[in-house]
Design a protein around this motif. Sequence first.
Motif, PDB file in Angstrom:
ATOM      1  N   ILE A 195     -25.122  27.539  -0.409  1.00  0.00           N
ATOM      2  CA  ILE A 195     -23.702  27.392  -0.096  1.00  0.00           C
ATOM      3  C   ILE A 195     -23.327  28.277   1.089  1.00  0.00           C
ATOM      4  CG2 ILE A 195     -21.370  27.729  -0.972  1.00  0.00           C
ATOM      5  CD1 ILE A 195     -22.494  27.118  -3.784  1.00  0.00           C
ATOM      6  N   ALA A 196     -23.858  29.497   1.109  1.00  0.00           N
ATOM      7  CA  ALA A 196     -23.531  30.421   2.195  1.00  0.00           C
ATOM      8  C   ALA A 196     -24.020  29.903   3.536  1.00  0.00           C
ATOM      9  CB  ALA A 196     -24.134  31.791   1.892  1.00  0.00           C
ATOM     10  N   HIS A 197     -25.173  29.234   3.545  1.00  0.00           N
ATOM     11  CA  HIS A 197     -25.699  28.665   4.792  1.00  0.00           C
ATOM     12  C   HIS A 197     -25.100  27.288   5.090  1.00  0.00           C
ATOM     13  CE1 HIS A 197     -28.586  31.654   6.035  1.00  0.00           C
ATOM     14  NE2 HIS A 197     -29.172  31.678   4.839  1.00  0.00           N
ATOM     15  N   ARG A 198     -24.136  26.843   4.260  1.00  0.00           N
ATOM     16  CA  ARG A 198     -23.481  25.540   4.422  1.00  0.00           C
ATOM     17  C   ARG A 198     -24.482  24.382   4.343  1.00  0.00           C
ATOM     18  NH1 ARG A 198     -20.914  25.286   9.724  1.00  0.00           N
ATOM     19  NH2 ARG A 198     -20.066  23.314   8.969  1.00  0.00           N
ATOM     20  N   LEU A 199     -25.553  24.613   3.566  1.00  0.00           N
ATOM     21  CA  LEU A 199     -26.488  23.529   3.278  1.00  0.00           C
ATOM     22  C   LEU A 199     -25.999  22.704   2.091  1.00  0.00           C
ATOM     23  CD1 LEU A 199     -29.830  25.490   3.713  1.00  0.00           C
ATOM     24  CD2 LEU A 199     -28.624  24.080   5.398  1.00  0.00           C
ATOM     25  N   LEU A 200     -25.113  23.280   1.300  1.00  0.00           N
ATOM     26  CA  LEU A 200     -24.372  22.576   0.259  1.00  0.00           C
ATOM     27  C   LEU A 200     -22.900  22.845   0.509  1.00  0.00           C
ATOM     28  CD1 LEU A 200     -26.386  23.294  -3.038  1.00  0.00           C
ATOM     29  CD2 LEU A 200     -26.444  21.240  -1.630  1.00  0.00           C
ATOM     30  N   LEU A 201     -22.086  21.772   0.523  1.00  0.00           N
ATOM     31  CA  LEU A 201     -20.661  21.894   0.818  1.00  0.00           C
ATOM     32  C   LEU A 201     -19.844  21.378  -0.359  1.00  0.00           C
ATOM     33  CD1 LEU A 201     -20.641  20.498   4.475  1.00  0.00           C
ATOM     34  CD2 LEU A 201     -20.738  22.887   3.756  1.00  0.00           C
ATOM     35  N   PRO A 202     -18.611  21.881  -0.535  1.00  0.00           N
ATOM     36  CA  PRO A 202     -17.741  21.348  -1.588  1.00  0.00           C
ATOM     37  C   PRO A 202     -17.513  19.855  -1.398  1.00  0.00           C
ATOM     38  CG  PRO A 202     -16.864  23.401  -0.721  1.00  0.00           C
ATOM     39  CD  PRO A 202     -17.996  23.022   0.183  1.00  0.00           C
ATOM     40  N   GLY A 203     -17.488  19.128  -2.514  1.00  0.00           N
ATOM     41  CA  GLY A 203     -17.355  17.674  -2.450  1.00  0.00           C
ATOM     42  C   GLY A 203     -16.011  17.191  -1.981  1.00  0.00           C
ATOM     43  N   GLY A 204     -14.967  18.015  -2.071  1.00  0.00           N
ATOM     44  CA  GLY A 204     -13.644  17.613  -1.621  1.00  0.00           C
ATOM     45  C   GLY A 204     -13.071  16.509  -2.493  1.00  0.00           C
ATOM     46  N   SER A 205     -12.212  15.687  -1.901  1.00  0.00           N
ATOM     47  CA  SER A 205     -11.547  14.628  -2.666  1.00  0.00           C
ATOM     48  C   SER A 205     -12.508  13.531  -3.084  1.00  0.00           C
ATOM     49  CB  SER A 205     -10.404  14.027  -1.832  1.00  0.00           C
ATOM     50  OG  SER A 205     -10.907  13.486  -0.617  1.00  0.00           O
ATOM     51  N   LEU A 206     -13.622  13.370  -2.356  1.00  0.00           N
ATOM     52  CA  LEU A 206     -14.593  12.329  -2.708  1.00  0.00           C
ATOM     53  C   LEU A 206     -15.320  12.655  -3.993  1.00  0.00           C
ATOM     54  CD1 LEU A 206     -15.946   9.673  -1.854  1.00  0.00           C
ATOM     55  CD2 LEU A 206     -17.638  11.031  -0.621  1.00  0.00           C
ATOM     56  N   GLN A 207     -15.740  13.909  -4.136  1.00  0.00           N
ATOM     57  CA  GLN A 207     -16.451  14.350  -5.328  1.00  0.00           C
ATOM     58  C   GLN A 207     -15.898  15.707  -5.752  1.00  0.00           C
ATOM     59  OE1 GLN A 207     -19.734  12.868  -7.054  1.00  0.00           O
ATOM     60  NE2 GLN A 207     -18.112  11.441  -6.534  1.00  0.00           N
ATOM     61  N   PRO A 208     -14.701  15.759  -6.316  1.00  0.00           N
ATOM     62  CA  PRO A 208     -14.121  17.053  -6.698  1.00  0.00           C
ATOM     63  C   PRO A 208     -14.959  17.746  -7.759  1.00  0.00           C
ATOM     64  CG  PRO A 208     -12.858  15.231  -7.632  1.00  0.00           C
ATOM     65  CD  PRO A 208     -13.826  14.626  -6.669  1.00  0.00           C
ATOM     66  N   GLY A 209     -15.125  19.052  -7.594  1.00  0.00           N
ATOM     67  CA  GLY A 209     -15.887  19.836  -8.561  1.00  0.00           C
ATOM     68  C   GLY A 209     -17.378  19.778  -8.377  1.00  0.00           C
ATOM     69  N   LEU A 210     -17.860  19.124  -7.319  1.00  0.00           N
ATOM     70  CA  LEU A 210     -19.292  19.024  -7.069  1.00  0.00           C
ATOM     71  C   LEU A 210     -19.614  19.596  -5.693  1.00  0.00           C
ATOM     72  CD1 LEU A 210     -20.180  15.442  -8.367  1.00  0.00           C
ATOM     73  CD2 LEU A 210     -20.535  17.614  -9.543  1.00  0.00           C
ATOM     74  N   LEU A 211     -20.887  19.872  -5.506  1.00  0.00           N
ATOM     75  CA  LEU A 211     -21.403  20.269  -4.202  1.00  0.00           C
ATOM     76  C   LEU A 211     -22.198  19.102  -3.628  1.00  0.00           C
ATOM     77  CD1 LEU A 211     -22.673  23.857  -5.108  1.00  0.00           C
ATOM     78  CD2 LEU A 211     -20.547  23.274  -3.923  1.00  0.00           C
ATOM     79  N   MET A 212     -22.147  18.930  -2.306  1.00  0.00           N
ATOM     80  CA  MET A 212     -22.853  17.836  -1.659  1.00  0.00           C
ATOM     81  C   MET A 212     -23.696  18.366  -0.509  1.00  0.00           C
ATOM     82  SD  MET A 212     -20.265  14.575  -1.559  1.00  0.00           S
ATOM     83  CE  MET A 212     -19.292  15.234  -0.224  1.00  0.00           C
TER      84      MET A 212
END
Length: 762
Positions: A195-212
Amino acid sequence: MGPGPNGHRSLADQLRSWPDERLQRLLAARPDLATPAPHDFGQLASRAAVRNSIARTLDGLTRGELSVLDALVVAGQTTESELISILSADPAYVAAAVARLMDLALAWESPEGLRALTGVADSMLGGGEAGVSGLRPRSAGRRDLVELEPVIAALPVEARALLDHVVASGGTAKPGTARIGLQPENTETPAELLIAHRLLLPGGSLQPGLLMAPGEVGLVLRGGRTTTTPIDEPPPLAAEARSPRLAQGAAVGAATDVVRRTETLLEWWGVRPAAALRTTGLGVRELKATATYLQVSDAVAALLVEVATEAGLLGTRADSDGNPVWVPTEQFDLWRELPTAEKWSVLARAWLTSARLPSLVGERGPDQKQWNALTPELSASGMPEAKAMALAALAELPEGHGLAAGTGLPSLVARVAWERPRRPRTRPDLVAWAITEAAVIGVTGADVLAPFGRVLVAGDDPAPALASVLPPPVDHVLIQADLTAVAPGPLEPDLARRLNQVADIESHGAATVYRFTPDSVRRGLDVGWTAAELHAFLLAASRTPVPQPLSYLIDDVVRSFGRLRVGVASSFIRSEDEAALAGLIGDPRAVGLGLQRIAPTVLVSNVPIDVLLPRLRDLGVAPVVEGPDGVVRVGAAEPLRARSPRTRDAADPARAAARQSTHVVTAVRSLREGDEEARNRPASASAPGGGVLSALREAIERRGVVLIGFTDNQGVVSERAVAPLAVEGGRLTARDQDADADDPDAERTYAVHRISRVVPVG
């Protein structure tokens, strides 16, 4: 192709620049865009972006074409050369696929580069799931792959394994207890480091509560490619060489067999109608009786009945008691006068375009009720496509090659799945049924597509091709001493029809064998033949002398024929042979007939005459009907006919194509005229035909900002500058330009019917 002056401000502008011929191809490929005719190019572009329309269009793409479109979604916006670099495919294939996607308005050329149409990503991802490649779209920042490679290469083993697993599993993961917003040096777990390296990002409105995992991460993990295997190689068909003579002979035999049996069936139902169910279907008992009469399996009988109905040769009407029955139509009388090849052409074309599922007859549905032939619900919209694609795949095989035993059908299913990967899960069954039915109809022989079958698949009339390989009809048979008659080829229609009345078909092939039995001769007497007519017919039809045993058989049946006379009392039985009546009363099988002797030569029954006649025949006697005047009623009944149905466009491809072509030309003309009028209207949404939606979808495509005028729940009209994100279900999702970038309420929804005007900003 790519960024620069060749790009278009919107999809509508790109469509406007197309010549009429290209627009006509688009509307022909996506007919929903032309119904009703769009008012202008803004409305056409708006319709093209509707999710249902996109989904229908995606259903017609191959796996390779979907993979190219998926790569375009992952890339976000790019050039054709960049797209080629991330795909495992021949550059020429990618270029052809891109051209087809643009022709279908699934992709368009913006000033920034080639882009997938808005809505394609959602339709392909299916509500947040990964697409064909398993990768997600690139992040908004579009981080360079060269920048990411060293970051990913430096990951600890545990973090790299976790990242590989997330990408391989569709690109999403639950955050669990992982903290967000840390610097890499402050992380404690592999997930926090990713997450810190932005290799996983918050899912936002498309996938709330998930990382993508964004698409660029997956590209790096796969060496810069969206897929690890080539996308432009369809699965090969497992085939083997067959004897051309054997294959063609099997197909010709099946084709003539279908014609003969269909004609026999319909002539039988013309004088002995088949009862229809309340659902207009055909009952199990009627189907079994049909199979027995035609000497085929229940499955083949169901197929023949369904095809005859689809060809317009069979329909329903009310009998004398008002009950619905299945009888030939008026069209049947015209059809049976055609040459054999033309008869088969009518049946084969009807089968090819039919959505019916006769192979399910006898099986049980979800409600555990048995499927009946001719039941309206027994159909699938994907069946015609499954037939067309399966036969088209066979047409690709070299002449004289067919599906290999054992592995051929699975390979064909895999090929069709590659051609239409988004089609339903029932595809393997549909393809298997299509191949089985094609063999029965005569389109194939020994799993090899017949020459006339190739003509049928190509959309042309197969009758001339079949006629060229049919043996000439013969006008005679060879009657033998064992009470059989051999037809040394296909008989002339009238001779075959008359012979079927007095003999049973024992075997088929190059030479058909007919057998004379007491029952078959009695069947001829039932429809009006006399002994003299039978003897004269056989003498004229046979090239060999009529053997004495056959003459004796006919005379014996004639002597017993009509010994019993049945009338209405409810019914009565009369005979000069008192011993015959006594034997009938004493027969334990006749107990249910309610027989009572009222005179030495007369019996009465409480069973109606239409029930008594077949029951007596089952007991081995040969009664005839006696009228009120004592005259025997023997002769062929007037055949029943149903009204011929109106010809369906699906059964007449030429008519359907002509109608569609005319509609498309009219729609393009309407587009040009409406676009000329639209130039004189303001860019606001007051234009008829959904100008609000057109303006909003155009703003979504160009990722622009618009000023909307809307009415709130209190009736207050106000204006707001927004960046439209999506239009679905009558609601606009947009980002408020006046809100703070980090405001969670920056994304708002508006009812489209409350928006009165849409004006582009800037």
